[in-house]
Design a protein around this motif. Structure first.
Motif, PDB file in Angstrom:
ATOM      1  N   SER A   1      -0.600   4.380  -0.512  1.00 37.21           N
ATOM      2  CA  SER A   1      -1.547   5.489  -0.482  1.00 37.21           C
ATOM      3  C   SER A   1      -1.044   6.569   0.478  1.00 37.21           C
ATOM      4  O   SER A   1      -0.066   6.382   1.214  1.00 37.21           O
TER       5      SER A   1
ATOM      6  N   THR B   1      -1.449  -3.410   3.954  1.00 39.06           N
ATOM      7  CA  THR B   1      -2.202  -2.165   3.827  1.00 39.06           C
ATOM      8  C   THR B   1      -2.501  -1.594   5.206  1.00 39.06           C
ATOM      9  O   THR B   1      -2.443  -2.314   6.212  1.00 39.06           O
TER      10      THR B   1
ATOM     11  N   SER C   1      -2.114   2.568  -4.884  1.00 38.56           N
ATOM     12  CA  SER C   1      -2.871   3.625  -4.206  1.00 38.56           C
ATOM     13  C   SER C   1      -4.175   3.719  -4.990  1.00 38.56           C
ATOM     14  O   SER C   1      -4.919   2.745  -5.049  1.00 38.56           O
ATOM     15  N   ASN C   2      -4.453   4.850  -5.617  1.00 35.51           N
ATOM     16  CA  ASN C   2      -5.576   4.876  -6.565  1.00 35.51           C
ATOM     17  C   ASN C   2      -5.134   4.349  -7.928  1.00 35.51           C
ATOM     18  O   ASN C   2      -5.953   4.094  -8.801  1.00 35.51           O
TER      19      ASN C   2
ATOM     20  N   ASP D   1       0.851  -1.190   0.000  1.00 26.51           N
ATOM     21  CA  ASP D   1       0.000   0.000   0.000  1.00 26.51           C
ATOM     22  C   ASP D   1       0.887   1.239   0.000  1.00 26.51           C
ATOM     23  O   ASP D   1       1.693   1.447   0.919  1.00 26.51           O
TER      24      ASP D   1
ATOM     25  N   THR E   1      -6.942   4.022  -2.026  1.00 24.48           N
ATOM     26  CA  THR E   1      -6.591   2.621  -1.769  1.00 24.48           C
ATOM     27  C   THR E   1      -7.451   1.706  -2.638  1.00 24.48           C
ATOM     28  O   THR E   1      -8.622   1.482  -2.348  1.00 24.48           O
ATOM     29  N   ASP E   2      -6.845   1.160  -3.699  1.00 27.21           N
ATOM     30  CA  ASP E   2      -7.549   0.249  -4.602  1.00 27.21           C
ATOM     31  C   ASP E   2      -7.129  -1.190  -4.278  1.00 27.21           C
ATOM     32  O   ASP E   2      -6.256  -1.764  -4.941  1.00 27.21           O
ATOM     33  N   ILE E   3      -7.742  -1.772  -3.253  1.00 27.94           N
ATOM     34  CA  ILE E   3      -7.382  -3.117  -2.815  1.00 27.94           C
ATOM     35  C   ILE E   3      -7.748  -4.146  -3.873  1.00 27.94           C
ATOM     36  O   ILE E   3      -6.959  -5.045  -4.196  1.00 27.94           O
TER      37      ILE E   3
END
Length: 942
Positions: free
Chosen positions: A303, A405, A337-338, A301, A371-373
């Protein structure tokens, strides 16, 4: 999980979170009801219940641990008091029993069925509370009750757990956090392993999150006072620190985790199979196998919330992990992140150059965006599936995702169920996902389900912990996969109701455990077949294990066990089977999305838990009682200590000294505190009970001055000195500065010399051994006729030879103004033991009387009927004390922390005509100065 147990007329327990307490008759601060200041004062002044004993007894048989915690409390006050018992237990443990003894009444816990709706609600609240309050890997059990005045209570909590093997060791952790120093504290652990104990060590006390706790002087080995006795198959460990040793470790009674690590002897083939009364357990932990190649994608992560320490620590940890990869491994790195940022669009082999390039890529990651998990997981799984498909090595390697994350999904797909479904469909059981959640904002439930549904594990790293070291430790557990696609089979005609027998991977240093029932108890041999893949070939192990007729031995836990569904006496293997089966049902229930299937799993787990007395989300605990206590009650619960409390005073001479009859009777906290005192700025008050007069005066000293308050060194051997601290005067005040007492020093010369130094934060007692007590924890200590009782953040009571008692009030400010300081107030509770020659600013007025020789005719001489007048407006009079006349004016003054208003006759001008001599005559050269230039009969300088 937070289990809040509220005693409600001895009928039932409330299991759940703080919000549920009100339904059991317990209001909380959220009720919006303010407690009156007078009530809060009384709560501060009264002595809190004293913990006379805290003991833990644990027996481990073949990795299965039975633990019982005993806590005894004594209410020394003249009124009923609330008390709370609190215990951290391992997150994997099941509570099996809880019993309270209040006076001579017994309240027995009973595991009962919980309605489905209630169970779901409570489970959510318990999980929420755990995240806020629990140590890493622990849950908190709390029980509250009311102890009648001058009575005692005892709490007994039992729980069971199966110890997990990690990095080649079993770890048994016991929380030792009684919240106050205890006169009798002990931890006794017995370990019985029929395979033989290969290694055993006791670690230093560990306390990762509690502030104010400490470590012992030597952190390199077992805690002080630990004794280990061991032979080939049995080990006995005893931890029994004295009060002095406890105080050196942690002054607030939060000692930490008492941790034992050990391993057992094992064969390299089929593993260890044990059978008892129709149940079996199979421990499988092969070693000396070549590790499987790893296909691993590190998903990090990046972000905006990872900015700062978290990202730096994670990067440093990944640098270390990359260096640990083996040449046969393949890897890639994804930052998300995004946007999803992939280092390489394919997995590459481990070489010095690729490791260096990977470190450079990680180094240049910068935190930004959301945050694009879902997107990150889909990309990572795609890389792994593509590599395995193109290289045809699926059976000879292990595909892993290490996913880290600190937040919740905020970009792309954010719906939890869709993320789980997308991940499960993409992974198809071929990719294991290991997740790490950092901090308090992470969606830990999502990470937990991602790992459960995809053959992985999950870990949580709290905000204040080192994310890097946690990541390295987690990776160490999975760095060496030895087998994949493990299947363990037993003949269906011989074994029924076995626990899980299919395992995706086996990592070096871990262990696979299967338990089940035997169809025929007279079976001579059990056929076992293990199939798996390693780095070179398909492995098949077959053998017939001799099991022979087995009889149940003595239940070494000493506790009665509920009847299971097998015949004969219950045993530890049967309970291990029920424990594993219940855990697997709960895990399946958590993973299932089908409502009918979830209900079936819930019912099965609930039935099994009720049969074996496990407290799980689908069961609840109720207290039955009260019933009269039986003499044999304690033996029935496996407790060997006597119920009656020993003297509440603990010796301070050090280790090995027994408490002994130091005082003829226990401390009585409800001493009537007289008005004779000095408090505040400082304001002195002297009470003359015979004439029903109260006199008050001020002393305007200088910061750093040490004033003699009581001086009776030659007779009773007691001296009390107080040191002043300065503060600016309030705005628009008539004074240039304020002064308060920051230190009260009490010296006792008889029968032996002792020193006592009290500040708002700590009490130092030097009576041969130096003991430091924090003022934020309630405790009582004593020796040689001197007793010190600390009521947390409220007061300190000092009793000398039973005939002299002083109470020191502790004044603390949450947000002090510039003119406020934490300070002390000194009150004389009992002066019978002081001699007639006693002197000092307060001592000179003891055993004396005073009378008014002139007073106005208006107000009644009964001061309680005088009109309320402001300072300076009261009537004037002349006070006669010991043959001297002093002009005084009537006024009102507040004492006892400002909560009680008294009428007094005020002597002006620094009490120049009231006290013997001058102000300078009462100055001590140092806090332990016992000299006094003035005494009874000394002429006054008027």
């Amino acid at each position: 999980m937070l289990l809040l147990l509220g005693l409600c007329l001895g009928v039932s327990l409330c299991v759940g979170s703080q919000e549920e307490a009100q339904s059991w008759g317990h209001s909380t601060e959220q009720d919006g009801l303010r407690v009156p200041r007078q009530v809060r004062l009384l709560q501060r002044l009264k002595t809190k219940p004293l913990m006379t004993e805290f003991s833990v007894k644990s027996t481990v048989i073949s990795r299965y641990a039975f633990t019982t915690v005993s806590c005894r409390m004594l209410n020394r006050a003249s009124e009923d008091q609330d008390v709370e018992f609190q215990m951290q237990i391992p997150a994997a443990a099941f509570i099996t029993n809880f019993t309270m003894l209040i006076g001579d009444k017994v309240y027995q816990g009973e595991i009962t069925e919980r309605a489905k709706k209630s169970g779901d609600r409570v489970k959510e609240k318990r999980n929420k509370t755990t995240e806020e309050n629990g140590e890493k890997g622990t849950e908190i059990f709390r029980a509250s009750a009311v102890i009648p005045s001058k009575d005692k209570a005892a709490f007994f909590l039992s729980y069971e757990e199966l110890l997990q093997r990690r990095l080649g060791k079993y770890e048994h952790s016991i929380s030792v956090r009684p919240q106050q120093l205890s006169g009798r504290l002990s931890v006794v652990v017995n370990i019985l392993e029929s395979a033989g104990i290969a290694s055993l060590e006791v670690l230093p006390l560990h306390n990762s999150r509690q502030r104010g706790s400490g470590r012992g002087e030597d952190d390199s080995g077992p805690p002080p006072s630990t004794v280990i006795n061991q032979n080939e198959t049995f080990a006995n460990i005893i931890f029994k620190p004295s009060v002095v040793q406890q105080a050196k470790i942690a002054q607030n009674g939060v000692l930490g985790d008492f941790i034992i690590r050990y391993d057992v002897n094992r064969e390299q083939s089929i593993g260890d199979i044990q059978v008892l009364n129709g149940y079996f357990v199979h421990y499988f932990a092969p070693k000396d196998l070549p590790p499987l190649p790893k296909n691993v994608v590190f998903v990090l992560d990046s972000s905006a919330s990872m900015v700062g320490t978290k990202l730096r620590q994670t990067k440093d940890a990944l640098f270390t992990i990359l260096h640990d990869l083996r040449p046969q491994d393949h890897f890639s790195i994804i930052g998300f992140s995004n946007r999803i940022k992939v280092w390489k669009d394919h997995l590459i082999s481990v070489t010095p150059d690729s490791v260096r390039d990977g470190k450079v890529y990680i180094h240049h990651m910068s935190p930004t965006g959301g945050t694009d998990i879902n997107g990150a997981l889909q990309r990572a799984i795609g890389l792994l599936n593509k590599y395995v498909a193109h290289n045809d090595i699926g059976d000879r390697s292990v595909s892993l995702i290490i996913f880290l994350t600190d937040g919740k999904p905020t970009v792309g797909e954010t719906h939890t169920l869709k993320i789980l479904n997308n991940t499960r469909e993409a992974a198809r059981g071929q990719v294991c996902i290991f997740t790490i959640g950092i901090g308090n904002d992470v969606d830990f439930r999502l990470l937990e389900k991602l790992s459960l549904e995809n053959c992985g594990l999950t870990r949580r790293v709290h905000e204040e912990e080192d994310a890097g070291s946690q990541l390295i430790g987690f990776y160490d557990e999975i760095r060496s996969p030895l087998l994949s696609d493990i299947r363990i089979d037993y003949p269906p005609s011989s074994v029924v109701q076995a626990t899980k027998t299919l395992f995706p991977n086996y990592f070096n240093g871990s262990e696979i455990i299967i338990a089940g029932k035997l169809v025929d108890r007279q079976l001579d041999h059990l056929h076992v077949e293990v199939t798996a893949s390693n780095s070179k070939k398909f492995v098949i192990l077959k053998t017939d294990v001799p099991v022979g007729p087995q009889k149940a031995g003595k239940d070494v836990t000493g506790s009665p066990r509920p009847e299971g569904d097998g015949e004969g006496d219950p045993n530890h293997i049967e309970r291990l089977w029920s424990y594993l089966t219940t855990k697997e049902l709960l895990s399946s229930w958590l993973q299932s999305d089908d409502e009918l299937e979830k209900e079936r799993l819930r019912q099965r787990a609930q039935d099994l838990a009720l049969s074996y007395r496990f407290l799980i989300p689908f069961t609840s605990m109720k207290l039955r009682g009260p019933v009269p206590r039986k003499d044999s009650l304690e033996e029935a619960h496996g407790m060997s200590a006597a119920m009656g409390p020993e003297p509440v005073v603990q010796s301070i001479r050090g280790a090995g000294t027994q408490p002994g009859p130091l005082l003829e009777k226990p401390y009585q906290p409800r001493i009537k505190i007289s008005k004779t005192s000095v408090d505040g700025d400082p304001h002195f008050v002297v009470d003359f009970p015979l004439s029903k007069l109260t006199v008050c005066f001020n002393i305007d000293g200088q910061p750093g001055d040490i004033l003699r308050l009581v001086s009776d060194h030659m007779d009773s051997g007691v001296t009390v000195n107080g040191e002043l601290i300065g503060a600016p005067a309030p705005p628009n005040g008539h004074k240039k500065q304020r002064t308060y007492f920051r230190t009260i020093t009490i010296l006792v010369n008889k029968p032996e010399r002792s020193y006592l130094e009290i500040t708002p934060s700590r009490v130092i007692l030097d009576g041969g051994d130096r003991l430091v007590l924090p003022c934020n924890q309630s405790v009582v200590v004593g020796s040689r006729g001197l007793e010190v009782a600390v009521s947390a953040n409220a007061n300190v009571t000092v009793t000398i030879q039973g005939s002299i008692a002083f109470v020191i009030l502790i004044h603390l400010y949450k947000k002090p103004a510039p003119f406020q300081r934490h300070h002390l107030g000194f009150y004389i509770a009992n002066s019978e033991g002081l001699s007639s020659n006693c002197h000092g600013l307060l001592g000179q007025f003891l055993n004396q009387d005073a009378r008014l020789t002139e007073h106005p005719a208006g107000p009644s001489q009964n001061l309680t009927h005088l009109p309320l007048l402001r300072v300076g407006e009261g009537p004037e009079a002349v006070l006669k004390v010991n043959g001297h006349e002093v002009p005084v004016v009537w006024k009102q003054r507040k004492i006892y922390n400002g909560e009680e208003q008294i009428d007094c006759w005020f002597a002006r001008n620094n009490a120049a005509k009231l006290i013997d001599g001058e102000y300078k005559d009462y100055l001590a050269s140092h806090p332990f100065d016992t000299g006094m230039t003035l005494g009874r009969g000394t002429s006054r300088e008027l």
